[in-house]
Motif scaffolding. Structure first.
Motif, PDB file in Angstrom:
ATOM      1  N   ILE A  97       0.364  -1.254  -0.216  1.00  0.00           N
ATOM      2  CA  ILE A  97       0.083   0.193   0.052  1.00  0.00           C
ATOM      3  C   ILE A  97       0.974   1.236   0.123  1.00  0.00           C
ATOM      4  N   ALA A  98       1.540   1.012   0.946  1.00  0.00           N
ATOM      5  CA  ALA A  98       2.668   2.153   1.337  1.00  0.00           C
ATOM      6  C   ALA A  98       3.888   2.664  -0.556  1.00  0.00           C
ATOM      7  N   THR A  99       4.188   2.007  -0.812  1.00  0.00           N
ATOM      8  CA  THR A  99       5.257   1.793  -1.582  1.00  0.00           C
ATOM      9  C   THR A  99       4.220   2.243  -3.414  1.00  0.00           C
ATOM     10  N   THR A 100       3.095   1.809  -3.488  1.00  0.00           N
ATOM     11  CA  THR A 100       2.119   1.972  -4.807  1.00  0.00           C
ATOM     12  C   THR A 100       1.838   3.478  -4.524  1.00  0.00           C
ATOM     13  N   ALA A 101       1.282   4.244  -2.698  1.00  0.00           N
ATOM     14  CA  ALA A 101       0.989   5.672  -2.862  1.00  0.00           C
ATOM     15  C   ALA A 101       2.754   6.453  -3.708  1.00  0.00           C
ATOM     16  N   MET A 102       4.048   5.538  -2.701  1.00  0.00           N
ATOM     17  CA  MET A 102       4.952   7.024  -2.881  1.00  0.00           C
ATOM     18  C   MET A 102       5.138   6.282  -4.995  1.00  0.00           C
ATOM     19  N   ARG A 103       5.133   5.912  -5.133  1.00  0.00           N
ATOM     20  CA  ARG A 103       4.933   5.681  -6.520  1.00  0.00           C
ATOM     21  C   ARG A 103       4.752   6.537  -7.670  1.00  0.00           C
ATOM     22  N   THR A 104       3.807   6.864  -7.042  1.00  0.00           N
ATOM     23  CA  THR A 104       3.404   8.595  -7.322  1.00  0.00           C
ATOM     24  C   THR A 104       3.222   9.326  -8.312  1.00  0.00           C
ATOM     25  N   LEU A 105       4.192   9.981  -6.263  1.00  0.00           N
ATOM     26  CA  LEU A 105       5.042  11.131  -5.978  1.00  0.00           C
ATOM     27  C   LEU A 105       6.161  11.280  -7.130  1.00  0.00           C
ATOM     28  N   PRO A 106       6.846  12.446  -7.496  1.00  0.00           N
ATOM     29  CA  PRO A 106       7.652  13.296  -8.177  1.00  0.00           C
ATOM     30  C   PRO A 106       9.148  12.599  -7.059  1.00  0.00           C
ATOM     31  N   PRO A 107      10.276  12.620  -8.104  1.00  0.00           N
ATOM     32  CA  PRO A 107      11.944  12.477  -6.800  1.00  0.00           C
ATOM     33  C   PRO A 107      11.786  13.233  -6.035  1.00  0.00           C
ATOM     34  N   GLY A 108      11.596  14.557  -6.530  1.00  0.00           N
ATOM     35  CA  GLY A 108      12.040  15.265  -4.953  1.00  0.00           C
ATOM     36  C   GLY A 108      11.213  15.415  -4.058  1.00  0.00           C
ATOM     37  N   ILE A 109      10.131  14.279  -3.751  1.00  0.00           N
ATOM     38  CA  ILE A 109       9.425  14.299  -2.687  1.00  0.00           C
ATOM     39  C   ILE A 109      10.553  13.039  -1.838  1.00  0.00           C
ATOM     40  N   PRO A 110      10.784  13.479  -0.515  1.00  0.00           N
ATOM     41  CA  PRO A 110      11.743  12.347   0.629  1.00  0.00           C
ATOM     42  C   PRO A 110      10.524  11.153   0.722  1.00  0.00           C
ATOM     43  N   LYS A 111      11.247  10.072   0.547  1.00  0.00           N
ATOM     44  CA  LYS A 111      10.268   8.770   0.335  1.00  0.00           C
ATOM     45  C   LYS A 111      10.655   7.671   1.645  1.00  0.00           C
ATOM     46  N   ILE A 112      10.253   7.591   2.666  1.00  0.00           N
ATOM     47  CA  ILE A 112      10.643   6.455   3.203  1.00  0.00           C
ATOM     48  C   ILE A 112       9.774   5.084   3.999  1.00  0.00           C
ATOM     49  N   LEU A 113      10.347   3.947   3.696  1.00  0.00           N
ATOM     50  CA  LEU A 113       9.324   2.760   4.239  1.00  0.00           C
ATOM     51  C   LEU A 113      10.633   2.053   5.774  1.00  0.00           C
ATOM     52  N   VAL A 114      10.131   1.448   6.049  1.00  0.00           N
ATOM     53  CA  VAL A 114      10.280   1.027   7.526  1.00  0.00           C
ATOM     54  C   VAL A 114       9.255  -0.828   7.438  1.00  0.00           C
ATOM     55  N   THR A 115       9.819  -1.408   6.979  1.00  0.00           N
ATOM     56  CA  THR A 115       9.626  -2.568   6.328  1.00  0.00           C
ATOM     57  C   THR A 115       9.860  -3.788   6.831  1.00  0.00           C
ATOM     58  N   THR A 116       8.562  -4.587   7.491  1.00  0.00           N
ATOM     59  CA  THR A 116       9.234  -6.567   8.020  1.00  0.00           C
ATOM     60  C   THR A 116       9.871  -7.478   6.615  1.00  0.00           C
ATOM     61  N   GLY A 117      10.179  -6.395   5.395  1.00  0.00           N
ATOM     62  CA  GLY A 117      10.367  -7.601   4.974  1.00  0.00           C
ATOM     63  C   GLY A 117      12.011  -6.547   4.461  1.00  0.00           C
ATOM     64  N   THR A 118      12.329  -7.781   3.396  1.00  0.00           N
ATOM     65  CA  THR A 118      14.201  -7.833   2.782  1.00  0.00           C
ATOM     66  C   THR A 118      13.976  -6.641   1.775  1.00  0.00           C
ATOM     67  N   ILE A 119      15.632  -6.404   1.517  1.00  0.00           N
ATOM     68  CA  ILE A 119      16.004  -5.147   0.528  1.00  0.00           C
ATOM     69  C   ILE A 119      15.114  -6.189  -1.079  1.00  0.00           C
TER      70      ILE A 119
END
Length: 254
Positions: A97-119
């Motif tokens: 959900i979070a990354t789907t939302a973040m992917r709509t934003l331009p590169p200049g907007i900082p985005k941080i995801l704290v996740t239980t998944g691995t890289i």
């Protein structure tokens, strides 16, 4: 299920002088904290209602709808100039959900995801997008000796990123170019020619960096592409590991 943790994140951000907008993308149960934008608004942005989603009893479908709604809400907030950065926490569903939302934003907007998944787990969601991924080490389920400093650090990171105001450039048209070791002399020569004619040149390492190039093309950040290093295309066609993906831009000039 993470109201207490998001409350702590929100507090840590606000203690550093930043304003927060908390979006609830949950469906079942009551939110564990008071959101700024509630789940009904998120569902409505995707053309659904919470009751309709609950009646489906399909977690995958629910996540897909709420991801779509969150993306539209975030995009509108960005267009209105109401946000300077985005941060989220979650497991597999929250990450999607979070990354789907973040992917709509331009590169200049900082985005941080704290996740239980691995890289590796999140690569499919973050490829080509400037999302900083912070592994949570343990599940985001309670505040403890691991999650408390980790969430506080993530809050400090997003605040620092949004406060780092740097002039992006002079607004000249931009050309994206691909480069490898063996094409470096030619690309550097081309870069000098482009810059003399008033273009800004962004160079991408053609060992998978083409995904970032493609993301900028889709975001409308470049005026043209000088694709001199086509190894990523060969990787896509021949099953290599350095592909730029199957969806290549139509504006490429090889």
């Amino acid at each position: 299920t993470k109201g207490r943790e998001f409350d702590f994140l929100k507090l840590e951000i606000e203690l550093r002088g930043c304003r927060t907008i908390l979006i609830d993308a949950g469906v079942l149960g009551s939110p564990g904290t008071d959101p700024t934008i509630d789940r009904d608004v998120v569902a409505a942005a995707a053309g659904e209602t919470i009751n309709e989603l609950i009646s489906r009893n399909d977690r995958g479908a629910v996540i897909e709808v709420m991801a779509k709604g969150a993306a539209r809400v975030i995009d509108e907030l960005c267009r209105q100039g109401d946000i300077d950065g985005v941060i989220s926490m979650g497991g597999s569903g929250g990450t999607l959900i979070a990354t789907t939302a973040m992917r709509t934003l331009p590169p200049g907007i900082p985005k941080i995801l704290v996740t239980t998944g691995t890289i590796q787990d999140t690569a499919q969601y973050t490829d080509g997008v400037n999302i900083v991924v912070i592994p949570s080490i343990v599940d985001i389920a309670g505040l403890n000796r691991i999650t408390r400093p980790l969430i506080s650090g993530a809050a400090a990171a997003i605040c620092g990123m949004v406060e780092a105001k740097v002039h992006a450039g002079q607004g000249q048209p931009t050309i994206a170019a691909t480069m490898l070791g063996n094409t470096t002399p030619a690309v550097e020569l081309a870069r000098k020619i482009f810059e003399k004619k008033g273009f800004e040149v962004l160079i991408f390492h053609a060992n998978g960096g083409g995904r970032n190039l493609e993301a900028l093309v889709r975001a409308g950040e470049v005026s043209g592409v000088f694709d001199l290093s086509t190894t990523e295309l060969a990787n896509e066609l021949c099953g290599g590991v350095r592909s730029a993906g199957p969806d290549l831009s139509l504006i490429h000039i090889s």
